[in-house]
Enzyme design. Sequence first.
Site, PDB file in Angstrom:
ATOM      1  N   GLY A  46      11.679  21.835   4.471  1.00 39.60           N
ATOM      2  CA  GLY A  46      10.697  22.782   4.994  1.00 39.60           C
ATOM      3  C   GLY A  46       9.289  22.274   4.743  1.00 39.60           C
ATOM      4  O   GLY A  46       9.087  21.088   4.463  1.00 39.60           O
ATOM      5  N   THR A  84      14.561  16.312   7.933  1.00 39.13           N
ATOM      6  CA  THR A  84      14.759  15.893   6.540  1.00 39.13           C
ATOM      7  C   THR A  84      16.241  16.080   6.247  1.00 39.13           C
ATOM      8  O   THR A  84      16.868  16.990   6.788  1.00 39.13           O
ATOM      9  CB  THR A  84      13.923  16.806   5.616  1.00 39.13           C
ATOM     10  OG1 THR A  84      12.558  16.456   5.772  1.00 39.13           O
ATOM     11  CG2 THR A  84      14.321  16.676   4.155  1.00 39.13           C
TER      12      THR A  84
HETATM   13  N1  ASP Z   1      10.010  18.974   3.105  1.00 37.82           N
HETATM   14  C1  ASP Z   1       9.592  17.828   3.857  1.00 37.82           C
HETATM   15  C2  ASP Z   1       8.184  17.489   3.467  1.00 37.82           C
HETATM   16  O1  ASP Z   1       7.365  18.378   3.348  1.00 37.82           O
HETATM   17  C3  ASP Z   1       9.674  18.022   5.334  1.00 37.82           C
HETATM   18  C4  ASP Z   1      10.894  18.754   5.834  1.00 37.82           C
HETATM   19  O2  ASP Z   1      11.765  19.090   5.082  1.00 37.82           O
HETATM   20  O3  ASP Z   1      11.001  19.005   7.038  1.00 37.82           O
HETATM   21  O4  ASP Z   1       7.871  16.333   3.323  1.00 37.82           O
END
Ligand code: ASP
Length: 355
Positions: free
Chosen positions: A275, A223
């Site tokens: 996250g 992300t």
């Molecule tokens: N926060 C993102 C989600 O849950 C994924 C990530 O940040 O890795 O869609």
Amino acid sequence: MKQLLASLFLLTCLPLSGIVTAQKVSGFPSLQQLQSPQNPRLGFIIHGGAGVISKGSLTPEKEKEFRDKLSEAVLAGYKALQAGKSSLDAVEIAIKILEDSPLFNAGKGAVFTNDGKNELDASIMFGKDQTAGAVAGLRRVKNPITLARAVMEKSEHVMMIGEGAEKFAAEQKIELVDPKYFWTQHRWDALQKILKEEAEKKEKVKRETEKSASEEPANRFGTVGAVALDKDGNLAAGTSTGGMTNKKYGRVGDAPIIGAGTYANNETCAVSATGWGEFFIRIGVARDVCAQMEYRALPVQNAADLVIKQKLQKMGGDGGVIAMDRFGNMGISFNSEGMYRAYINIKGEPVVEIY
Ligand code: ASP
């Protein structure tokens, strides 16, 4: 003495609401880190996702690819700020570079849903007036961050989803692509791996889906996000993602949720998160970092650490944030093994870090 001066200095910079509790706060940043309100700096930080990135898990070639791309994006955003562009411009410019790279789980490199599609989410917020734009469940928009900004600036709404958002994108002449554009081998393989694991553990399907989605490093790396402080003292934050591999069709994570994945307010800070989204939504991570500054007068680094290393940790979630206060002080915190990140240091030089 230095500590005392730093405390006094900070007290003079704090919003009124924070002064009462300021003396209870420990761990002030050093004087060197503090910027004076009379002499604001340009500030820029980006991230490229958090997760289990242990030393040695990346080949030297792959690590260089990540470092080069992060460096390109952080410099592009910073140069825009130096040229007098706004924090919003810098955030959009850097995030677009990362969205166009297959390395990151945003735009081109987005992960796959359970039914083999790509559904993209993004948001952006301006700290000056707290305007915000967010989009979710996109399948055809090449740069979701640009559409999020258009929702903010050209519509009367804050959030638009799916086909309606894409219709709006077309009206705004924002580039649409064939959904096949988002197909990449490594993300496809990551989905196939999870689906295979699921089939092998049929009896505990739901449990194992959630577990594997959180534990598999390849699942949700990448992300992307950015926070910036421009020459006018305006903060901005933006975040863009493909979500989590094997997410259920229609699932929306924290990235497009204002207050969870993204937040900006000139009075406190700008935050972009990455996250395990479900936890970030439940805590309201990005807003909470700013609230710790507003209500408890915490310096930005302490505010970020409190939310990530205490609250998120306690709840069982993982990930991190990048944050910047109105003087350009940085807060970077994660409770995962690594987080791809890059920032411009006090000397104006780019720094890229992973572990
Ligand atoms: N926060 C993102 C989600 O849950 C994924 C990530 O940040 O890795 O869609």
